[in-house]
Write an enzyme that holds these catalytic residues in place. Structure first.
Site, short mmCIF file in Angstrom:
data_model
loop_
_atom_site.label_atom_id
_atom_site.label_comp_id
_atom_site.label_asym_id
_atom_site.label_seq_id
_atom_site.Cartn_x
_atom_site.Cartn_y
_atom_site.Cartn_z
CD GLU A 102 36.90 49.15 40.27
OE1 GLU A 102 38.01 49.41 40.82
OE2 GLU A 102 36.93 47.89 40.28
CG HIS A 112 36.80 40.26 40.12
ND1 HIS A 112 38.19 39.94 40.43
CD2 HIS A 112 36.71 41.33 40.53
CE1 HIS A 112 38.98 41.02 41.13
NE2 HIS A 112 37.86 41.86 40.94
CD GLU A 159 34.90 44.16 38.23
OE1 GLU A 159 35.52 45.11 38.94
OE2 GLU A 159 35.75 43.28 38.01
CG HIS A 209 42.49 45.62 38.40
ND1 HIS A 209 43.86 45.68 38.86
CD2 HIS A 209 41.71 45.59 39.13
CE1 HIS A 209 43.65 45.75 40.05
NE2 HIS A 209 42.06 45.87 40.48
#
Length: 306
Positions: free
Chosen positions: A167, A57, A84, A99
């Site tokens: 993402e 992650h 990710e 993020h």
């Protein structure tokens, strides 16, 4: 889509199916070389026997500052194939890996640009963001780490022979970002047959964003982040290959309901859950039948389930 993996040795090389993406977390020490570990891959069937895929992650973010190239390398050193990341867009249209939609938490932007609150990514140029220290907040060892561009991130993942779960972060803030991400992926060689079938998944909390990716590149594997109602799952299966729920919402019945449907590539939908950092939680997720586990501690999860 993700396929659950069988336990292998680091040297095992198993066949790759046409759509299911391979991936393993091979038994490797933190100092293991990238070359020795990144090649170990295996395939299986969603919901079948074997260990779930382990996905680092934001990179191995328990061990290096999240979403930096150092975190990608940390995952590689642990023998983790899949990483990710989160992608957003700068004021001048460049794609960067971060993020939060604000630069405040993970960089020194408040010191470098004290008069630019609330320090949103979309309000800064790529050159301005490149000046920021994205590592010191995590520890002195990481001082000077930078917010990578998507191109830089792809280069590192490729050099490490890793695979990417990308993402699309907050797509509502960045109209048209799907097309721009696909353009960069194409320019960097990530939309060829081998990458699309084996090394790439695009996911988002935005259903419309994932639907857009599927419409523009139907061959690309996609994932929806969230837990849609079981009654709504058939509509999601029209444009996504994965349903990726939070661990706290996970039940065995829900996993089974997802596995019962086929996605746009005529393969059973798969489930990768997030964010699982404890060994006991990883074992429970495995018992519930998930196909992948997204974690800050990929070595802990690998050792628990692999």
């Amino acid at each position: 889509m993700y396929a659950r993996t069988s336990v292998t040795t680091a040297a095992a090389l198993l066949a790759v199916t046409a759509v299911a993406l391979p991936g393993t977390a091979t038994a490797a020490s933190p100092s293991a070389s990238v070359t020795a570990t990144a090649s170990g891959s295996a395939t299986g069937t969603p919901g079948g026997t074997g260990s779930p895929l382990v996905i680092a992650h934001r990179g191995a973010s328990a061990y290096a500052p999240e979403n930096t190239l150092a975190a990608v390398d940390a995952a590689a050193d642990l023998g983790i194939d899949w990483v990710e990341n989160d992608v957003q867009r700068t004021k001048d249209g460049q794609l960067v890996v971060i993020h939060d939609d604000s630069l405040g938490r993970t960089t020194d932007v408040e010191q470098v640009f004290p008069d630019r609150a609330p320090w949103k990514v979309k309000d800064f140029t790529a050159a301005e963001i490149a000046r920021l220290d994205a590592g010191s907040w995590f520890g002195e060892r990481w001082a000077g780490a930078r917010v990578p561009t998507l191109k830089q991130y792809l280069h590192t993942v490729e050099a490490n022979r890793q695979k990417l779960l990308l993402e699309i972060k907050a797509p509502e803030l960045y109209p048209g970002i799907e097309k721009e991400i696909l353009r960069v992926l194409r320019q960097e060689g990530w939309l060829d047959r081998a990458h699309v079938r084996q090394k790439l998944v695009l996911q988002s909390f935005g259903a419309d964003s994932i639907r857009t990716v599927h419409e523009q590149r139907p061959d690309v594997t996609t994932g929806f982040l969230g837990t849609p109602a079981v009654a709504d799952l058939p509509s999601y299966a029209e444009f996504t290959d994965q349903i990726n729920p939070a661990y706290t919402s996970l039940t065995g019945d829900y996993v089974a309901a997802v596995h019962a449907l086929k996605g746009p590539h005529n393969k059973p939908l798969t489930v990768s859950t997030w964010t699982v950092n404890e060994a006991a939680d990883a074992v429970r997720a495995d018992d519930l039948g998930v196909d992948g586990i997204i974690t800050n501690n990929p070595d802990v999860v690998r050792d628990a389930v692999g």
